[in-house]
Design a protein around this motif. Structure first.
Motif, short mmCIF file in Angstrom:
data_model
loop_
_atom_site.label_atom_id
_atom_site.label_comp_id
_atom_site.label_asym_id
_atom_site.label_seq_id
_atom_site.Cartn_x
_atom_site.Cartn_y
_atom_site.Cartn_z
N ASP A 49 0.71 -1.26 -0.04
CA ASP A 49 -0.01 -0.03 -0.04
C ASP A 49 0.92 1.13 -0.16
OD1 ASP A 49 -2.37 -1.27 0.16
OD2 ASP A 49 -2.42 -1.51 2.30
N MET A 50 2.00 1.27 0.71
CA MET A 50 2.84 2.39 0.59
C MET A 50 3.48 2.45 -0.44
SD MET A 50 5.99 2.89 3.49
CE MET A 50 4.89 2.41 4.89
N ALA A 51 4.05 1.51 -1.10
CA ALA A 51 4.75 1.52 -2.39
C ALA A 51 3.61 2.42 -3.46
CB ALA A 51 5.12 0.21 -3.01
N ARG A 52 2.37 1.84 -3.44
CA ARG A 52 1.31 2.31 -4.41
C ARG A 52 1.16 3.71 -4.17
NH1 ARG A 52 -1.17 -1.91 -4.37
NH2 ARG A 52 -2.29 -1.52 -2.36
N GLN A 53 1.13 4.04 -2.99
CA GLN A 53 0.84 5.57 -2.59
C GLN A 53 1.84 6.61 -2.86
OE1 GLN A 53 0.24 6.26 1.57
NE2 GLN A 53 0.17 8.61 1.50
N TYR A 54 3.16 6.01 -3.06
CA TYR A 54 4.01 6.85 -3.38
C TYR A 54 4.63 6.67 -5.01
CZ TYR A 54 4.05 8.66 1.35
OH TYR A 54 3.69 9.32 2.36
N SER A 55 3.71 5.53 -5.68
CA SER A 55 4.14 5.22 -7.04
C SER A 55 5.55 4.79 -7.15
CB SER A 55 4.22 6.45 -7.97
OG SER A 55 2.73 7.23 -8.08
N ILE A 56 5.96 3.69 -6.31
CA ILE A 56 7.19 3.10 -6.34
C ILE A 56 7.27 1.58 -6.57
CG2 ILE A 56 9.29 2.29 -4.62
CD1 ILE A 56 8.32 4.91 -2.96
N GLU A 57 8.02 1.34 -7.40
CA GLU A 57 7.65 -0.32 -7.82
C GLU A 57 8.45 -0.96 -6.85
OE1 GLU A 57 9.67 -2.88 -11.36
OE2 GLU A 57 10.27 -0.82 -11.20
N ARG A 58 7.75 -2.12 -6.31
CA ARG A 58 8.35 -2.82 -5.38
C ARG A 58 9.18 -3.97 -6.26
NH1 ARG A 58 4.90 -6.27 -2.60
NH2 ARG A 58 6.48 -6.50 -0.90
N SER A 59 10.69 -4.16 -6.15
CA SER A 59 11.32 -5.06 -6.76
C SER A 59 12.67 -5.10 -6.31
CB SER A 59 11.49 -4.45 -8.22
OG SER A 59 12.43 -4.91 -8.96
N ASP A 60 13.13 -6.48 -6.24
CA ASP A 60 14.66 -6.67 -5.85
C ASP A 60 15.54 -5.99 -6.59
OD1 ASP A 60 13.75 -8.44 -4.06
OD2 ASP A 60 13.98 -10.22 -5.65
N LYS A 61 15.13 -5.45 -7.79
CA LYS A 61 16.09 -4.77 -8.63
C LYS A 61 15.93 -3.10 -8.57
CE LYS A 61 16.84 -8.46 -11.74
NZ LYS A 61 18.08 -8.89 -11.34
N ARG A 62 15.41 -2.88 -7.67
CA ARG A 62 15.00 -1.27 -7.31
C ARG A 62 15.57 -0.95 -5.85
NH1 ARG A 62 15.31 2.49 -10.69
NH2 ARG A 62 13.83 3.95 -9.70
#
Length: 149
Positions: A49-62
């Motif tokens: 939810d936090m990642a979505r709120q701040y438009s952050i892609e959840r990824s092992d490569k980021r």
């Protein structure tokens, strides 16, 4: 304070002060009247939810770096200040990844930066931070291991 800023700053504030070249995921450095709090982590560890709120892609490569700056007054109280921040992450083979840094709008001034990672690897962060009211930039360097899941 936003949930992301609260969590990331909480991690940074709980960590002991770290020397400039320490191998640490978070730390605090003092430059005159300014305190710089920082931490780095994989975006995979963010709450969805936090990642979505701040438009952050959840990824092992980021990767994500969180930075906040405070000015300490004569009475010892600290207040958040804005800053101009530039930085890059460099892996063990010397490959550089620019960090795109943006301010998180909220009552508390906080900055996040996103960059590419290729775990497993260790990244050294080089940040140039000019707090509002400062007459020069301050350099912060620290390292963080990123592991593959």
């Amino acid at each position: 304070m936003t949930p992301l800023a609260r969590i990331a700053l909480g991690i940074a504030l709980l960590a002991p002060a770290a020397p400039a070249l320490a191998d640490a995921s978070s730390g605090t450095e003092k430059f005159g009247d300014f305190l710089v709090h920082y931490n780095a982590l994989s975006t995979r560890s963010l709450n969805a939810d936090m990642a979505r709120q701040y438009s952050i892609e959840r990824s092992d490569k980021r990767g994500l770096i969180n930075i906040s700056i405070q000015k300490v007054a004569a009475d010892g109280t600290a207040a958040a200040v804005k800053a101009e921040i530039r930085g890059e992450a460099t892996n063990l083979t010397g490959q550089k990844s620019p960090i795109t840094i943006r301010e998180i709008p909220d009552l508390y001034v906080s900055y996040i930066g996103l960059f590419d990672v290729s775990p497993p690897d260790t990244y050294t962060f080089a940040l140039s931070i000019t707090p509002a009211g400062a007459d020069r930039a301050y350099e912060v360097r620290f390292s963080q291991n990123f592991v593959a899941d």
